[in-house]
Design a protein around this motif. Structure first.
Motif, PDB file in Angstrom:
ATOM      1  N   LEU A  83       1.369   9.897   2.638  1.00  0.00           N
ATOM      2  CA  LEU A  83       2.473   9.309   1.815  1.00  0.00           C
ATOM      3  C   LEU A  83       2.274   9.209   0.314  1.00  0.00           C
ATOM      4  N   PHE A  84       0.812   9.091  -0.096  1.00  0.00           N
ATOM      5  CA  PHE A  84       0.338   8.859  -1.571  1.00  0.00           C
ATOM      6  C   PHE A  84      -0.668   9.825  -1.529  1.00  0.00           C
ATOM      7  N   GLU A  85      -0.741  10.932  -2.179  1.00  0.00           N
ATOM      8  CA  GLU A  85      -1.359  12.058  -2.257  1.00  0.00           C
ATOM      9  C   GLU A  85      -2.290  12.368  -3.465  1.00  0.00           C
ATOM     10  N   PHE A  86      -3.709  12.025  -3.420  1.00  0.00           N
ATOM     11  CA  PHE A  86      -4.554  12.485  -4.607  1.00  0.00           C
ATOM     12  C   PHE A  86      -4.909  13.757  -4.261  1.00  0.00           C
ATOM     13  N   PRO A  87      -5.442  14.427  -5.576  1.00  0.00           N
ATOM     14  CA  PRO A  87      -5.848  15.899  -5.519  1.00  0.00           C
ATOM     15  C   PRO A  87      -6.919  16.011  -4.505  1.00  0.00           C
ATOM     16  N   ALA A  88      -6.769  17.351  -3.692  1.00  0.00           N
ATOM     17  CA  ALA A  88      -7.751  17.406  -2.565  1.00  0.00           C
ATOM     18  C   ALA A  88      -9.177  17.404  -3.041  1.00  0.00           C
ATOM     19  N   GLU A 147      10.372  -7.368   4.847  1.00  0.00           N
ATOM     20  CA  GLU A 147       9.707  -6.109   4.056  1.00  0.00           C
ATOM     21  C   GLU A 147       8.445  -5.646   4.944  1.00  0.00           C
ATOM     22  N   PHE A 148       8.171  -4.366   4.707  1.00  0.00           N
ATOM     23  CA  PHE A 148       7.011  -3.696   5.153  1.00  0.00           C
ATOM     24  C   PHE A 148       5.774  -4.139   4.169  1.00  0.00           C
ATOM     25  N   HIS A 149       4.658  -4.375   4.848  1.00  0.00           N
ATOM     26  CA  HIS A 149       3.576  -4.626   3.934  1.00  0.00           C
ATOM     27  C   HIS A 149       2.344  -3.936   4.538  1.00  0.00           C
ATOM     28  N   ALA A 150       1.649  -2.957   3.759  1.00  0.00           N
ATOM     29  CA  ALA A 150       0.634  -2.072   4.105  1.00  0.00           C
ATOM     30  C   ALA A 150      -0.447  -2.526   3.199  1.00  0.00           C
ATOM     31  N   GLU A 151      -1.858  -2.159   3.821  1.00  0.00           N
ATOM     32  CA  GLU A 151      -2.860  -2.280   2.965  1.00  0.00           C
ATOM     33  C   GLU A 151      -3.692  -1.244   3.557  1.00  0.00           C
ATOM     34  N   TYR A 152      -4.490  -0.406   2.348  1.00  0.00           N
ATOM     35  CA  TYR A 152      -5.342   0.564   2.586  1.00  0.00           C
ATOM     36  C   TYR A 152      -6.412   0.418   1.763  1.00  0.00           C
ATOM     37  N   LEU A 153      -7.623   1.006   2.250  1.00  0.00           N
ATOM     38  CA  LEU A 153      -9.050   1.255   1.791  1.00  0.00           C
ATOM     39  C   LEU A 153      -9.257   2.820   1.768  1.00  0.00           C
ATOM     40  N   LEU A 154      -9.561   3.140   0.697  1.00  0.00           N
ATOM     41  CA  LEU A 154      -9.797   4.716   0.739  1.00  0.00           C
ATOM     42  C   LEU A 154     -11.295   4.715  -0.031  1.00  0.00           C
ATOM     43  N   PRO A 168       4.753  11.953  -1.482  1.00  0.00           N
ATOM     44  CA  PRO A 168       5.501  12.369  -0.480  1.00  0.00           C
ATOM     45  C   PRO A 168       6.309  11.092   0.462  1.00  0.00           C
ATOM     46  N   TYR A 169       5.834   9.793  -0.036  1.00  0.00           N
ATOM     47  CA  TYR A 169       6.320   8.634   0.443  1.00  0.00           C
ATOM     48  C   TYR A 169       7.990   8.695   0.405  1.00  0.00           C
ATOM     49  N   GLU A 195       9.809   7.230  -9.898  1.00  0.00           N
ATOM     50  CA  GLU A 195      11.283   7.484  -9.174  1.00  0.00           C
ATOM     51  C   GLU A 195      11.076   8.625  -8.166  1.00  0.00           C
ATOM     52  N   ARG A 196      12.129   8.657  -7.270  1.00  0.00           N
ATOM     53  CA  ARG A 196      12.364   9.596  -6.400  1.00  0.00           C
ATOM     54  C   ARG A 196      12.371  11.084  -7.378  1.00  0.00           C
ATOM     55  N   SER A 197      13.071  11.024  -8.298  1.00  0.00           N
ATOM     56  CA  SER A 197      13.434  12.171  -9.083  1.00  0.00           C
ATOM     57  C   SER A 197      12.179  12.812  -9.840  1.00  0.00           C
ATOM     58  N   SER A 198      11.023  11.989  -9.881  1.00  0.00           N
ATOM     59  CA  SER A 198       9.924  12.477 -10.469  1.00  0.00           C
ATOM     60  C   SER A 198       8.892  11.835  -9.931  1.00  0.00           C
ATOM     61  N   PRO A 199       8.450  12.288  -8.453  1.00  0.00           N
ATOM     62  CA  PRO A 199       7.382  11.342  -7.716  1.00  0.00           C
ATOM     63  C   PRO A 199       5.999  12.091  -7.926  1.00  0.00           C
ATOM     64  N   GLU A 200       5.455  11.744  -9.466  1.00  0.00           N
ATOM     65  CA  GLU A 200       4.251  11.936  -9.522  1.00  0.00           C
ATOM     66  C   GLU A 200       3.541  11.068 -10.665  1.00  0.00           C
ATOM     67  N   LEU A 201       2.469  10.703 -10.712  1.00  0.00           N
ATOM     68  CA  LEU A 201       1.970   9.606 -11.703  1.00  0.00           C
ATOM     69  C   LEU A 201       0.571  10.520 -12.250  1.00  0.00           C
ATOM     70  N   ASP A 202       0.510  10.385 -13.605  1.00  0.00           N
ATOM     71  CA  ASP A 202      -0.666  11.220 -14.192  1.00  0.00           C
ATOM     72  C   ASP A 202      -1.744   9.894 -14.330  1.00  0.00           C
ATOM     73  N   LEU A 203      -2.802  10.438 -13.734  1.00  0.00           N
ATOM     74  CA  LEU A 203      -3.991   9.242 -13.698  1.00  0.00           C
ATOM     75  C   LEU A 203      -4.791   9.413 -14.784  1.00  0.00           C
ATOM     76  N   ARG A 204      -4.615  10.780 -15.428  1.00  0.00           N
ATOM     77  CA  ARG A 204      -5.773  11.273 -16.571  1.00  0.00           C
ATOM     78  C   ARG A 204      -6.006  10.040 -17.815  1.00  0.00           C
ATOM     79  N   GLY A 205      -7.092   9.623 -17.838  1.00  0.00           N
ATOM     80  CA  GLY A 205      -7.491   8.738 -18.947  1.00  0.00           C
ATOM     81  C   GLY A 205      -7.763   7.628 -18.466  1.00  0.00           C
TER      82      GLY A 205
END
Length: 207
Positions: A83-88, A147-154, A168-169, A195-205
């Protein structure tokens, strides 16, 4: 391990971020909230999403079909890297993942308690309403605030490779339109809207 999630996410409780959490309580359809905290090689995530966003309905899941939809959604939400995809290249793996469906009443009453307890309350709530037809209308109202509530640890082997996060969520849940995201790193907290129309977040910096 769950305690580690709670400790990492506790840093999200700043006044500004708490205000956004209160806004989520208003239960805006199509809008979920994702909190992310980076701590060393660990990434803790917490997702809240309206029931309608995930399963397409907010009434009590009474039929076998409805219950199957909820179960399938919980199973999907328990697979965060789908659902939430970080670089491989960051080589992230799931250390822990859990997801439940809870009512707003349960969320308010047990805001500091998690998965097993909330899940138990949810089943009790369904049992009570199944046995007492006179409460069905009230339960339908409660279901309007589920509401759905989810917790993750990566754990990520190369944090320097965490340059982006894609979602991909939005493909998995067609009624989801937006995620309000709060990110906490050693350098501070930042808020974003994806937003759905732009489903990516820049984490640089950010690190």
């Amino acid at each position: 391990m769950k305690q580690k999630i709670l400790v990492i996410l506790s840093c999200l409780a700043s006044p500004a971020l708490a205000e956004n959490a209160r806004q989520l309580d208003a239960h805006e359809h199509g809008v979920g909230a994702l909190n992310i905290a980076f701590d060393g090689a660990s990434v803790a995530m917490e997702l809240h999403a309206p029931g309608a966003d995930i399963v397409g309905f907010e009434y009590a899941a009474e039929s076998d079909e409805d219950r199957a939809a909820v179960e399938a959604a919980v199973a999907a939400l328990a697979r965060p890297l789908e659902l939430f995809e970080f670089p491989a290249s960051a080589q992230c793996s799931v250390t822990q993942a859990s997801a439940v469906l809870e009512s707003e009443e349960e969320h308010d009453a047990h805001s500091d308690e998690h998965d097993d307890h909330a899940d138990h309350d949810d089943h009790d709530d369904h049992d009570e309403h199944d046995d007492h037809d006179e409460h069905e209308e009230d339960h339908a109202e409660e279901a309007g605030h589920t509401e759905f509530h989810a917790e993750y640890l990566l754990t990520c082997d190369d944090m320097s490779a965490l340059t982006s996060l894609s979602f991909p969520y939005f493909n998995a849940f067609e009624n989801a339109r937006e995620l309000e995201i709060q990110i906490v790193t050693a350098s501070g907290a930042q808020a974003f809207e994806v937003e759905r129309s732009s489903p990516e977040l820049d984490l640089r910096g950010m690190f």
